[in-house]
Design an enzyme around this catalytic site. Structure first.
Site, PDB file in Angstrom:
ATOM      1  N   LYS A   1      -0.784 -20.044   3.863  1.00 17.69           N
ATOM      2  CA  LYS A   1      -0.432 -21.130   2.944  1.00 17.69           C
ATOM      3  C   LYS A   1       0.181 -22.305   3.706  1.00 17.69           C
ATOM      4  O   LYS A   1      -0.221 -23.459   3.532  1.00 17.69           O
ATOM      5  CB  LYS A   1       0.549 -20.610   1.879  1.00 17.69           C
ATOM      6  CG  LYS A   1       0.784 -21.591   0.754  1.00 17.69           C
ATOM      7  CD  LYS A   1       1.931 -21.154  -0.132  1.00 17.69           C
ATOM      8  CE  LYS A   1       1.632 -19.904  -0.907  1.00 17.69           C
ATOM      9  NZ  LYS A   1       1.278 -20.164  -2.303  1.00 17.69           N
TER      10      LYS A   1
ATOM     11  N   ARG B   1       8.061 -20.305  -1.677  1.00 19.22           N
ATOM     12  CA  ARG B   1       6.945 -19.358  -1.821  1.00 19.22           C
ATOM     13  C   ARG B   1       6.684 -18.640  -0.519  1.00 19.22           C
ATOM     14  O   ARG B   1       6.768 -19.236   0.554  1.00 19.22           O
ATOM     15  CB  ARG B   1       5.649 -20.066  -2.171  1.00 19.22           C
ATOM     16  CG  ARG B   1       5.627 -20.719  -3.511  1.00 19.22           C
ATOM     17  CD  ARG B   1       4.283 -21.432  -3.644  1.00 19.22           C
ATOM     18  NE  ARG B   1       4.411 -22.609  -4.445  1.00 19.22           N
ATOM     19  CZ  ARG B   1       3.948 -22.723  -5.685  1.00 19.22           C
ATOM     20  NH1 ARG B   1       3.323 -21.732  -6.241  1.00 19.22           N
ATOM     21  NH2 ARG B   1       4.105 -23.840  -6.348  1.00 19.22           N
TER      22      ARG B   1
ATOM     23  N   GLY C   1      -0.414 -12.755  -5.356  1.00 21.40           N
ATOM     24  CA  GLY C   1       0.546 -12.202  -6.304  1.00 21.40           C
ATOM     25  C   GLY C   1       1.380 -11.058  -5.775  1.00 21.40           C
ATOM     26  O   GLY C   1       2.143 -10.443  -6.515  1.00 21.40           O
TER      27      GLY C   1
ATOM     28  N   MET D   1       3.680 -11.067  -3.283  1.00 21.50           N
ATOM     29  CA  MET D   1       5.067 -11.340  -2.932  1.00 21.50           C
ATOM     30  C   MET D   1       5.645 -12.382  -3.882  1.00 21.50           C
ATOM     31  O   MET D   1       5.055 -12.673  -4.899  1.00 21.50           O
ATOM     32  CB  MET D   1       5.151 -11.732  -1.478  1.00 21.50           C
ATOM     33  CG  MET D   1       4.943 -10.504  -0.595  1.00 21.50           C
ATOM     34  SD  MET D   1       5.001 -10.926   1.106  1.00 21.50           S
ATOM     35  CE  MET D   1       3.676 -12.060   1.219  1.00 21.50           C
TER      36      MET D   1
ATOM     37  N   ARG E   1      -7.181 -21.924   0.082  1.00 20.54           N
ATOM     38  CA  ARG E   1      -7.451 -20.782   0.969  1.00 20.54           C
ATOM     39  C   ARG E   1      -8.885 -20.339   0.709  1.00 20.54           C
ATOM     40  O   ARG E   1      -9.468 -20.672  -0.336  1.00 20.54           O
ATOM     41  CB  ARG E   1      -6.489 -19.632   0.692  1.00 20.54           C
ATOM     42  CG  ARG E   1      -6.588 -19.099  -0.712  1.00 20.54           C
ATOM     43  CD  ARG E   1      -5.533 -18.052  -0.991  1.00 20.54           C
ATOM     44  NE  ARG E   1      -5.534 -17.704  -2.404  1.00 20.54           N
ATOM     45  CZ  ARG E   1      -4.550 -17.107  -3.037  1.00 20.54           C
ATOM     46  NH1 ARG E   1      -3.463 -16.781  -2.401  1.00 20.54           N
ATOM     47  NH2 ARG E   1      -4.642 -16.823  -4.316  1.00 20.54           N
TER      48      ARG E   1
ATOM     49  N   HIS F   1      -3.927 -12.554 -12.780  1.00 18.15           N
ATOM     50  CA  HIS F   1      -3.586 -11.570 -11.749  1.00 18.15           C
ATOM     51  C   HIS F   1      -4.590 -10.423 -11.749  1.00 18.15           C
ATOM     52  O   HIS F   1      -5.133 -10.034 -10.719  1.00 18.15           O
ATOM     53  CB  HIS F   1      -2.170 -11.037 -12.008  1.00 18.15           C
ATOM     54  CG  HIS F   1      -1.777  -9.935 -11.093  1.00 18.15           C
ATOM     55  ND1 HIS F   1      -1.928  -8.606 -11.430  1.00 18.15           N
ATOM     56  CD2 HIS F   1      -1.310  -9.959  -9.830  1.00 18.15           C
ATOM     57  CE1 HIS F   1      -1.538  -7.880 -10.418  1.00 18.15           C
ATOM     58  NE2 HIS F   1      -1.144  -8.662  -9.433  1.00 18.15           N
TER      59      HIS F   1
ATOM     60  N   SER G   1     -26.907  13.651  20.121  1.00 17.41           N
ATOM     61  CA  SER G   1     -26.323  13.068  18.923  1.00 17.41           C
ATOM     62  C   SER G   1     -24.894  13.588  18.814  1.00 17.41           C
ATOM     63  O   SER G   1     -24.669  14.799  18.749  1.00 17.41           O
ATOM     64  CB  SER G   1     -27.135  13.459  17.693  1.00 17.41           C
ATOM     65  OG  SER G   1     -26.527  12.902  16.557  1.00 17.41           O
TER      66      SER G   1
ATOM     67  N   CYS H   1     -23.811  10.970  14.635  1.00 13.48           N
ATOM     68  CA  CYS H   1     -24.200  11.325  13.263  1.00 13.48           C
ATOM     69  C   CYS H   1     -23.065  11.920  12.437  1.00 13.48           C
ATOM     70  O   CYS H   1     -23.275  12.313  11.304  1.00 13.48           O
ATOM     71  CB  CYS H   1     -25.398  12.270  13.266  1.00 13.48           C
ATOM     72  SG  CYS H   1     -25.006  13.881  13.928  1.00 13.48           S
TER      73      CYS H   1
ATOM     74  N   TYR I   1     -27.815   4.309  18.501  1.00 13.34           N
ATOM     75  CA  TYR I   1     -27.807   4.188  17.035  1.00 13.34           C
ATOM     76  C   TYR I   1     -26.639   4.964  16.442  1.00 13.34           C
ATOM     77  O   TYR I   1     -26.041   5.825  17.106  1.00 13.34           O
ATOM     78  CB  TYR I   1     -29.132   4.708  16.434  1.00 13.34           C
ATOM     79  CG  TYR I   1     -29.283   6.202  16.550  1.00 13.34           C
ATOM     80  CD1 TYR I   1     -28.778   7.046  15.566  1.00 13.34           C
ATOM     81  CD2 TYR I   1     -29.920   6.776  17.650  1.00 13.34           C
ATOM     82  CE1 TYR I   1     -28.885   8.421  15.686  1.00 13.34           C
ATOM     83  CE2 TYR I   1     -30.030   8.139  17.768  1.00 13.34           C
ATOM     84  CZ  TYR I   1     -29.504   8.964  16.787  1.00 13.34           C
ATOM     85  OH  TYR I   1     -29.584  10.314  16.906  1.00 13.34           O
TER      86      TYR I   1
HETATM   87  C1  PEP Z   1     -20.588  16.812  12.954  1.00 14.32           C
HETATM   88  O1  PEP Z   1     -19.997  17.812  13.312  1.00 14.32           O
HETATM   89  O2  PEP Z   1     -20.138  15.669  13.136  1.00 14.32           O
HETATM   90  C2  PEP Z   1     -21.880  16.907  12.242  1.00 14.32           C
HETATM   91  C3  PEP Z   1     -22.575  15.826  11.951  1.00 14.32           C
HETATM   92  O3  PEP Z   1     -22.246  18.138  11.828  1.00 14.32           O
HETATM   93  P1  PEP Z   1     -21.657  18.854  10.518  1.00 14.32           P
HETATM   94  O4  PEP Z   1     -20.766  17.876   9.835  1.00 14.32           O
HETATM   95  O5  PEP Z   1     -22.819  19.263   9.728  1.00 14.32           O
HETATM   96  O6  PEP Z   1     -20.913  19.994  11.137  1.00 14.32           O
END
Ligand code: PEP
Ligand code: MG
Length: 878
Positions: A22, A92, A101, A103, A336, A455, A763, A830, A850
């Site tokens: 502000k 303020r 809102g 603070m 803002r 609000h 992975s 993953c 990835y």
């Molecule tokens: C993991 O362990 O991160 C995984 C993807 O396998 P799960 O969660 O199936 O054990």
């Protein structure tokens, strides 16, 4: 000497760290020559010093404050003691990151028993002067002395009722005087000291209170929700008052340069005549649309339109502007970047690129990753809506979403019920910052008062929560816990459905359907994909999930958890036959049947993926997870298998493990039962062959879980490869496939270089890797992880956000070493962290190709990869 107080003239927009959002923007607007009332800012550094060193402003701050106040008096030719040129100010808060809102604010500071008379004389308006005074008494009491707001409100409302006044504006000066006297007596009654008459005392106490408000409950909750660090502190802005409540030629309002709900490029806002700012934000009176200002004060409207265009161009983003009109004179009190729904955020970003205000790369930083999920949420099914009973259709669509739940009337009740697993809808006449935790706990918020900038509306939009405001046809009685609507009544616990996109409310729970995407969304996601280095795959195994994931932009499947395919009753029984078999022959017979099912499953999955890479993980969980638990289930299974319950029990007992997570699971299952993985690999390749015969080429990637030695991996890889090669020979087909490993144990990370010579891909399973690195059970850590983060022992839950110094270092080491020995190896993540924004930023800087996450997290992950790339500075500006 550190400078702790800055005049607006001394600041600019780049000084947000020190002056707060502000303060920095007020200074910037002054530099631009806009009509901003003069003032000065006490820095965030002064706040942190104050909070660290106790309960008094330091001498340094007091001295600098006095100097600035003197200069301020000179510039404005006004002072707290002048008869003719009376100075009144607002106080303020303003942190670097806006916390609407959350603070505290105090207006009309400087008034006292004498000054109120001076103000009345000068303005020739006694009513106005006492209206200002009663507001100061109320705000000051609440903010500085913690007198509950209800103590003031209850008296005010009763006064109105007793005297037959419908509106605040109907109360005459005499009435307001009486109210002021009562308010002053409340100070003595509640806090045993009178309201401080000396303006400089008011000022220091107010500044201290704003600093303290940085640490109040609602600010703490808001910071936690929005990941705002405590250390940034808040600044305090002292600004000359301008009065929107000085008659019908005055007013106050809030406007957005574009629609914050839809993104439409049209000024969107509200104002109230003869009112002060809090009246609009608190939502007590329902304000007018900004468009009608054109009729009431055409030149003020005209000036406001041009200021708002100037500000949007200058800040290169949609602005949320607070303004006050005093006797037809326009003043800007704040600007803002406006909070907006995810839909609006995407539309605005795309429009600003098309209008050549910002670049595509800038546009990609303008939508919050966590808000993207909002766009994927379902809407109510139109068909179901036509049959539903309407409660209200007059409300304002303050924040989109389709939510159903039980009616509750207080924030506390919402919190309590939510903790018991209930879905609740919070219904209140209006909300205030105290309600923040209850709002978080609710599926939706409904209010009877207030507009699109109340609000409830602003906070709900910021949270991505469904909200309908201004349902004037409802009467919400929070004491009796009943809602009266045109066709009936609702009691606490009744189920209703709220359509935040339309502003409608219905009786009962209404079915929902998945959302469709706008062109702007598609466009925006394409820009993100174009610049992202990491690709994003999905973790999925059902056809609807896979279709959704590909629609959301996934580039392949990063994890098919095959165990999820064993739970249908006809498969489960075969699995049980396999587990409970006494001979290898019995086992193979059961596996053959399961193999048939698996071939069908893989065919469906691979058909959706086509040539996109598809990682299928071989069976991972401990076998006892497939066995019956309850007595009735056991009896049924014993009968199906033709054994006695006692025999079954003994078998189950023999499979029981003390630490199943560390036990007979993952690749260990196939070391003991090799035929299991052979069956799965064969099923995968049979489905590949079937699809090939239809002319569909596929790219299966077979993944072995929970590996910790090279020998485990090579043993199983050899087995699988032999079977696949035999199949290729039998069918005369040339089969393409990869065989890779999950990296889920610290040991696997440490031998990554060796594993990379035999594995086609890696992975990282960060769920298990985190579990095994910390030694925290992933199933039980919920019992203690909150205590760890509350005490600052861990910054965040490592199962949700990467622990850079431990798990992160292991991943770094493994990926660097793997790429060194095998530059072509594909590396992904993953586990849950694959969909987490902060973790994605970390992975983007590593040798990783990835990330993979559940389908609904895919768009957010794509955006996070793009934002990370923009921030990396590796891109040339486009
Ligand atoms: C993991 O362990 O991160 C995984 C993807 O396998 P799960 O969660 O199936 O054990
Ligand atoms: Mg795992």
């Amino acid at each position: 000497m550190t400078k702790l107080v800055y005049a607006f003239d001394e600041g600019q927009k780049s000084m947000k760290d020190l002056l707060g959002g502000k303060g920095a923007n007020l200074a910037e607007m002054k530099r631009l020559g806009l009509p901003v009332p003069d003032g000065f800012t006490i820095t965030t550094q002064a706040c942190i010093e104050y909070l660290e060193h106790g309960s008094k402003l330091s001498e340094e701050v007091v001295a600098q404050l006095q100097t600035q106040l003197d200069l301020f008096s000179q510039r404005t030719s006004k002072s707290f003691s002048s008869d003719e040129q009376l100075l009144l100010v607002s106080v303020r808060s303003g942190a670097k990151i806006s916390m609407p809102g959350m603070m505290d604010t105090i207006l009309n500071l400087g008034l006292n028993d004498d000054n109120v008379k001076k103000l009345a004389r000068k303005t020739n308006d006694e009513r106005f002067a006492y209206d200002c005074y009663r507001r100061l008494l109320q705000m000051f009491g609440e903010v500085v002395y913690n007198v509950p707001m209800t103590a003031f409100d209850a008296y005010f409302d009763k006064y109105k009722t007793d005297h037959g006044y419908d509106n605040d504006a109907d109360i005459p000066a005499e009435g307001l005087k009486e109210i002021c006297e009562h308010y002053k007596s409340l100070y003595v009654e509640k806090v045993y000291k009178p309201f401080p008459q000396e303006p400089t005392v008011q000022l220091t106490e107010a500044i201290e209170a704003v600093f303290k408000s940085w640490d109040n409950d609602r600010a703490r909750v808001y910071r936690q929700l929005n990941d705002i660090p405590y250390e940034i502190g808040t600044a305090v802005n002292i600004q000359e008052m301008v009065f929107g409540n000085s008659g019908e030629r005055s007013g106050t309002g809030v406007a957005f340069t574009r629609n914050p709900v839809t993104g439409e490029a049209k000024l969107f806002g509200e104002y109230l005549l003869n009112a002060q700012g809090e009246d609009v934000v608190a939502g007590i009176r329902t304000p007018k649309d900004i468009a009608s200002l054109e009729e009431q004060m055409p030149h003020v409207h005209q000036q406001f339109v041009s200021v708002s265009q100037q500000l949007e161009q200058h800040y290169r983003d949609m602005q949320d502007i607070e303004f006050t009109i005093e006797n037809e004179q326009l003043y800007i009190l704040q600007t803002r970047n406006g909070k907006r729904t995810a839909n609006a955020a995407v539309n605005i970003a795309v429009d600003l690129v098309n209008e050549q205000v910002i670049t595509k790369q800038e546009a990609l930083t303008k939508v919050e990753v966590k808000s993207i999920e909002q766009l994927l949420h379902p809407n109510f099914d139109d068909e179901a809506l036509t049959k539903a009973t309407v409660i209200s259709t007059v409300g304002l669509p303050a924040s989109p979403g389709a939510a159903s739940g039980k009616v509750v009337f207080s924030a506390e009740e919402a919190k309590e019920q939510h903790e018991q697993g209930e879905k609740v809808i919070l219904m209140r006449p209006e909300t205030s910052p105290e309600d923040i935790e209850g709002m978080v706990a609710s599926e939706a918020i409904v209010t009877t008062h207030g507009g699109m900038t109340s609000h409830a509306a602003v906070v709900a939009r910021g949270m991505g929560k469904c909200c309908v405001t201004g349902c004037a046809d409802l009467e919400i009685n929070t004491t009796e816990k009943v809602v009266t609507y045109p066709g009936g009544t609702l009691a606490e616990g009744d189920i209703i459905s709220v359509d935040g996109a339309k502003g409608d409310i219905y009786v009962g729970k209404i079915a929902t359907i998945t959302a469709e995407h706008s062109e702007a969304f598609e466009q925006y996601m394409t820009w993100a994909q174009d610049i992202a280095r990491l690709s994003v795959r999905m973790n999925a195994e059902t056809v609807p999930d896979i279709i959704a994931g590909y629609q959301f932009g996934a580039t392949g499947i990063g994890l098919v958890r095959t165990e999820h395919m064993f739970f249908a009753p006809e498969r489960l029984i075969e699995m049980r036959r396999f587990i409970l078999a006494h001979t290898q022959e019995q086992r193979i017979t059961a596996l053959n049947t399961i193999g048939g099912y698996q071939t069908e499953d893989f065919e469906q999955i691979l058909r959706q993926s086509g040539e996109k890479p598809t990682i299928i993980r071989l069976l991972d969980p401990p076998l006892h997870e497939f066995l019956p638990r309850s007595e009735s289930e056991k009896a049924q299974v014993a009968e199906q298998l033709g054994v006695t319950v006692t025999t079954l029990d003994k078998h189950i007992e023999s499979l029981n493990e003390v630490n199943p997570m560390l036990g007979h699971r993952g690749c260990r299952l196939a070391i003991t039962y090799p035929e299991l993985y052979v069956m799965q690999a064969e099923a995968i390749m049979k489905s590949v062959i079937r699809l090939k015969e239809e002319g569909i080429d596929t790219n299966p990637e077979i993944m072995i879980p929970l590996v910790s030695t090279v020998e485990e991996f090579t043993t199983l890889k050899t087995l699988i490869t032999e079977r696949i090669e035999a199949l290729a020979q039998e069918t005369g087909q040339d089969l393409h496939y990869l065989i890779g490993t999950m990296i889920e144990t610290p040991r696997a990370c440490l031998i990554a270089a060796e594993l990379a010579t035999v594995s086609d891909f890696f992975s990282f399973g960060t769920n298990d890797l985190t579990q095994l690195t910390f030694g925290f059970s992933r199933d039980d850590s919920g019992k203690f992880i909150n205590a760890y983060s509350n005490q600052g022992i861990l910054e965040q839950d490592p199962f949700q956000t990467i622990d850079k110094s431990g798990v992160g270092e292991l991943i770094k080491l493994a990926s660097v070493q793997a790429k060194q020995v095998n530059p072509n190896i594909k590396i992904g993540v993953c586990g849950e962290l694959g969909g987490d924004e902060k973790s994605i930023h970390y992975f983007n800087d590593l040798e990783i190709d990835y990330v993979s996450c559940s389908p609904y997290r895919v768009p957010g992950a794509i955006l996070a990869t793009a934002q990370s790339e923009v921030e990396s500075g590796r891109l040339s500006v486009k």
